[in-house]
Design a protein around this motif. Structure first.
Motif, PDB file in Angstrom:
ATOM      1  N   LEU A  68       0.161  -1.432  -0.110  1.00 23.64           N
ATOM      2  CA  LEU A  68       0.163  -0.012   0.347  1.00 23.64           C
ATOM      3  C   LEU A  68       0.983   1.866  -0.336  1.00 23.64           C
ATOM      4  O   LEU A  68       0.546   1.892  -0.549  1.00 23.64           O
ATOM      5  N   VAL A  69       1.597   1.384   0.497  1.00 26.90           N
ATOM      6  CA  VAL A  69       2.882   2.514   0.758  1.00 26.90           C
ATOM      7  C   VAL A  69       3.579   2.472  -0.534  1.00 26.90           C
ATOM      8  O   VAL A  69       3.653   3.756  -1.402  1.00 26.90           O
ATOM      9  N   LEU A  71       2.173   2.106  -3.614  1.00 30.63           N
ATOM     10  CA  LEU A  71       1.765   2.523  -4.352  1.00 30.63           C
ATOM     11  C   LEU A  71       1.300   3.626  -3.952  1.00 30.63           C
ATOM     12  O   LEU A  71       0.992   4.675  -5.230  1.00 30.63           O
ATOM     13  N   VAL A  72       0.736   4.144  -2.746  1.00 32.95           N
ATOM     14  CA  VAL A  72       0.134   5.772  -2.438  1.00 32.95           C
ATOM     15  C   VAL A  72       1.614   6.599  -3.188  1.00 32.95           C
ATOM     16  O   VAL A  72       1.417   7.491  -3.670  1.00 32.95           O
ATOM     17  N   GLN A  73       3.724   5.782  -2.503  1.00 33.82           N
ATOM     18  CA  GLN A  73       4.699   6.489  -3.051  1.00 33.82           C
ATOM     19  C   GLN A  73       4.306   7.004  -5.165  1.00 33.82           C
ATOM     20  O   GLN A  73       4.867   7.900  -5.198  1.00 33.82           O
ATOM     21  N   SER A  75       2.120   7.099  -5.954  1.00 31.70           N
ATOM     22  CA  SER A  75       1.409   8.859  -7.371  1.00 31.70           C
ATOM     23  C   SER A  75       1.774   9.551  -6.438  1.00 31.70           C
ATOM     24  O   SER A  75       1.319  10.401  -7.220  1.00 31.70           O
ATOM     25  N   ILE A  76       2.883   9.322  -6.220  1.00 35.79           N
ATOM     26  CA  ILE A  76       3.897  11.076  -5.856  1.00 35.79           C
ATOM     27  C   ILE A  76       4.780  11.423  -6.859  1.00 35.79           C
ATOM     28  O   ILE A  76       5.475  10.837  -6.574  1.00 35.79           O
TER      29      ILE A  76
END
Ligand code: CTP
Ligand code: MG
Length: 174
Positions: A68-69, A71-73, A75-76
């Motif tokens: 999850l981390v 995946l979030v990364q 998009s940043i």
């Protein structure tokens, strides 16, 4: 140099969060009710294989959180600094790698007669890092990351664990 340090931490973030997540989860009573030690309390030559501190929920949830981390990364995007590409897949590898390293660390501690929660300097701080870098190497491996993180993680790990202890999340301050 600054970019290398930032990149190293950005790369390892899924592993770091994965490694901390089981500690938080261990405070959730409903989950603990159904949780089981990975070794099902089995022993090898009279000593626990991994010990009661290594549980199924901790392992699986930590690994998934790593994904999850990642995946979030992915998009940043930050202007001015080029950070390494972290994806869902790499996050999963780093997360499950971290928890596997942590598990092997406990396996070694038990063989050395160190009871669950007992101190093992360097092993306690670096087991998850080595596991994560090894699994992550299926996608990326950089010696520079190993060096930067190998030097800085022990200090950060001790600081975070002390904080967790003061907050009542951890049983021991290391
Ligand atoms: N934890 C878990 N499952 C895992 C890893 C950790 O449930 N796979 C939880 C346990 O509650 C554990 C806590 O996170 O007590 C802290 O982890 P750690 O310091 O790695 O374990 P210790 O209890 O210190 O045990 P060991 O001596 O085996 O490292
Ligand atoms: Mg510990």
């Amino acid at each position: 140099m600054i970019e290398l340090i930032l990149s190293s931490f950005w790369f390892i973030l899924p592993a770091g969060i994965a490694n901390m997540f089981p500690v938080i989860l261990s405070k959730v009573d409903v989950i603990q009710k159904y949780n089981q030690p990975i070794d099902f309390n089995l022993k090898f030559k009279g000593k626990p294989i991994f010990g009661k501190g290594k549980t199924w929920f901790g392992f699986i949830s930590g690994g998934l959180i790593g994904g999850l981390v990642g995946l979030v990364q992915s998009s940043i995007h930050i202007t001015y600094v080029t950070l390494p590409n972290t994806t869902l897949g790499l996050g999963l590898l780093l997360g499950f790698g971290a928890l596997t390293g942590d598990l092997i660390g406990s396996l070694i501690k038990r063989r050395l007669n160190i009871e669950r929660g007992g101190k093992a300097p360097l092993l306690d701080q670096l087991d998850f890092l080595l596991g994560a870098l090894l699994f992550g190497s299926l996608i990326t491996f950089k010696w520079e990351y190993l060096i930067v993180l190998g030097i800085s993680i022990p200090g950060i790990h001790i600081l975070l664990n002390r904080t967790g202890y003061e907050m009542g999340l951890k049983e021991e301050p290391w």
